[in-house]
Design an enzyme around this catalytic site. Structure first.
Site, short mmCIF file in Angstrom:
data_model
loop_
_atom_site.label_atom_id
_atom_site.label_comp_id
_atom_site.label_asym_id
_atom_site.label_seq_id
_atom_site.Cartn_x
_atom_site.Cartn_y
_atom_site.Cartn_z
N GLY A 108 28.25 29.82 103.42
CA GLY A 108 29.49 29.68 104.39
C GLY A 108 29.81 31.37 104.87
NE ARG B 269 27.94 25.39 102.86
CZ ARG B 269 28.45 26.53 102.23
NH1 ARG B 269 27.74 27.07 101.12
NH2 ARG B 269 29.65 26.98 102.46
CG ASP C 216 27.36 29.98 93.47
OD1 ASP C 216 27.49 29.83 95.06
OD2 ASP C 216 27.81 28.95 92.96
CB THR D 132 31.24 33.71 97.91
OG1 THR D 132 32.06 32.89 97.92
CG2 THR D 132 31.17 34.60 96.65
CG ASP E 253 34.77 30.17 97.26
OD1 ASP E 253 35.66 30.10 97.83
OD2 ASP E 253 33.75 29.30 97.12
CG ASP F 152 32.71 31.71 92.96
OD1 ASP F 152 32.17 32.31 93.92
OD2 ASP F 152 32.90 30.50 92.93
NE ARG G 162 60.46 20.29 106.80
CZ ARG G 162 60.35 20.57 108.23
NH1 ARG G 162 59.34 21.43 108.59
NH2 ARG G 162 60.62 19.70 109.08
CG MET H 45 38.28 27.35 101.80
SD MET H 45 36.91 27.93 102.67
CE MET H 45 36.91 26.69 103.79
N GLY H 46 38.38 27.18 97.41
CA GLY H 46 38.34 27.48 96.15
C GLY H 46 37.69 26.29 95.34
NE ARG H 47 32.04 24.01 96.34
CZ ARG H 47 31.75 22.99 97.06
NH1 ARG H 47 31.95 21.61 96.43
NH2 ARG H 47 31.60 23.06 98.30
NE ARG I 191 57.20 18.28 107.94
CZ ARG I 191 57.99 17.47 107.78
NH1 ARG I 191 58.08 16.92 106.50
NH2 ARG I 191 59.03 16.77 108.39
CB THR J 238 42.21 30.18 109.32
OG1 THR J 238 42.95 29.66 108.08
CG2 THR J 238 42.65 28.94 110.26
NE ARG K 106 33.42 29.59 105.53
CZ ARG K 106 32.66 28.44 105.39
NH1 ARG K 106 32.69 27.91 104.36
NH2 ARG K 106 31.66 28.12 106.17
O1 F6P Z 1 31.92 29.70 100.97
C1 F6P Z 1 32.44 29.15 99.91
C2 F6P Z 1 33.14 27.98 100.55
O2 F6P Z 1 34.12 28.43 101.26
C3 F6P Z 1 34.03 26.93 99.52
O3 F6P Z 1 35.04 27.42 99.23
C4 F6P Z 1 34.18 25.66 100.50
O4 F6P Z 1 34.51 24.60 99.55
C5 F6P Z 1 32.91 25.68 101.03
O5 F6P Z 1 32.70 27.12 101.36
C6 F6P Z 1 32.73 24.88 102.43
O6 F6P Z 1 32.29 25.62 103.35
P1 F6P Z 1 31.35 24.41 104.12
O7 F6P Z 1 32.33 23.25 104.66
O8 F6P Z 1 31.15 25.47 105.46
O9 F6P Z 1 30.15 23.96 103.52
#
Ligand code: F6P
Length: 360
Positions: free
Chosen positions: A26, A88, A119, A141, A143, A145, A178, A185-187, A285, A292, A294
């Site tokens: 990413g 990727r 990673d 990254t 993230d 991490d 509300r 983000m954060g997988r 909501r 945004t 990234r």
């Molecule tokens: O780069 C990591 C990350 O931002 C994750 O948090 C997110 O899930 C992922 O990339 C999504 O990236 P893409 O949709 O570009 O593959």
């Protein structure tokens, strides 16, 4: 930038070391600052620089290289994205991937390769280095991490964007009384959620490391109302799986070459908001900050550290320290094995999460 669809030939070889640079995974603010740092350090040392386009995609197939001189990296420090493009693509999943990458390194006469990534990208870098390729890494990254390093390119800018968004969302949440669910983000880890939430005054932060049930969120919102707070901001990381939330364990069937499902399609924030409104009756909501986080210009912090780790990566390449990469430890640039950096994910520690909970 002089573009060439065909690999650079041996006759193009200049004096000094011929160093390739690529950005994978990413995009993140600060990538261009790192490319510039690698290139400027290399050029100052009399080395030559070759851009590998679109991450590992540029080192597979016929190869995709571009000669880079000083004008190519001029005026890019403040630019978001990556001038080299990204992908990727995963050579480890391609039959004959090693031979393909090695062959392209040879045909482009690259004596060193700087791989800038997270990673996934760095796992490929470690694997190639273990096969004898002259590769060093750079931590990137948003993230944040990666193991070993305290800093990854793009994280500070992402936190900044989340903080600013929360400031803006506060005014709508307060004016309309509300509940505002903000998906960030954060997988697998919640670094952006926790630090962005802390800086932006979130009333609850939900991250993968510390499971929270739907009942607990409902109770928390009810308690806040009873205490006189008639609005709430909840930050949730996109990778959260929540007990009691229907479909929260489901992952999108669309996966990338590294096997990750596309969490942006999962819609955890919207699901939570719908269920909260049903359970509490509070108007709710959702805002998904998505890409945004990234995009756009890097913060000064990202520019400075991207510059420092980029220059350090050139030093490692000059010293033939293959399989190594610069990391940030105790506020200084240090060196670690790429394999150690990708060995496991760095997770948000309990004390940081407990600090955030004080403000829930
Ligand atoms: O780069 C990591 C990350 O931002 C994750 O948090 C997110 O899930 C992922 O990339 C999504 O990236 P893409 O949709 O570009 O593959």
């Amino acid at each position: 930038m002089r573009s060439s669809a065909t690999p650079v030939s041996a006759t193009d070889r200049e004096s000094g070391v011929r160093i390739g640079v690529l950005t994978g995974g990413g995009d993140a603010p600060g990538l261009n600052a790192a490319i510039r740092a690698v290139a400027r350090s290399a050029l100052a040392a009399g080395d030559s620089v070759v851009g590998v386009r679109n991450g590992w995609a540029g080192l597979t197939g016929d190869g995709d290289f571009v000669e880079m001189g000083r004008p190519d990296v001029s005026g890019i420090l403040q630019l978001g994205g990556t001038i080299l493009g990204s992908s990727r693509v995963n050579p480890m999943k391609r039959e004959g991937g090693t031979a393909e990458c090695m062959g392209n390194l040879r045909s482009a006469n690259l004596e060193a390769l700087v791989a800038i990534g997270g990673d996934d990208t760095l796992s490929v870098a470690a694997w190639l280095a273990e096969q004898g390729a002259p590769v060093v890494g750079v931590p990137k990254t948003m993230d944040n991490d990666l193991s070993v390093t305290e800093y990854c390119i793009g994280f500070d800018s992402a936190v900044h964007i989340v903080t600013e968004a929360l400031d803006r969302l506060h005014t709508t949440a307060a004016s309309h009384h509300r509940v505002m669910v903000v998906e960030v983000m954060g997988r697998d880890t919640g670094w952006v959620a926790v630090l962005g939430g802390l800086a932006g005054g979130a009333d609850m932060i939900i991250i993968p490391e510390f499971p929270t049930s739907l009942d607990e969120v409902v109770e928390h919102l009810d308690r806040r109302r009873q205490q006189g707070s008639d609005f709430s901001i909840i930050v949730i990381a996109e990778g959260v799986e929540m007990e009691g939330m229907s479909g929260a364990g489901e992952r999108s069937s669309a996966t990338d070459a590294f096997g990750h499902s596309q969490l942006s399609k999962r819609g955890v924030g919207e699901r939570l908001a719908t269920m909260l409104e049903d359970r509490t009756g509070h108007e709710t909501r959702t805002t998904v900050l998505g890409y945004t986080q990234r995009g756009g210009s890097p913060t000064a912090y990202d520019r400075i550290w991207a510059t420092r780790v980029g220059a350090a990566a050139h030093q490692l390449a000059s010293g033939a320290r293959w399989g190594m990469m610069p990391v940030v430890r105790c506020g200084s640039v240090d060196t670690a094995a790429i394999r150690d950096v990708v060995a496991e994910q760095r997770r948000v520690p309990a004390d940081l999460y407990q600090l955030a909970q004080v403000f829930f």
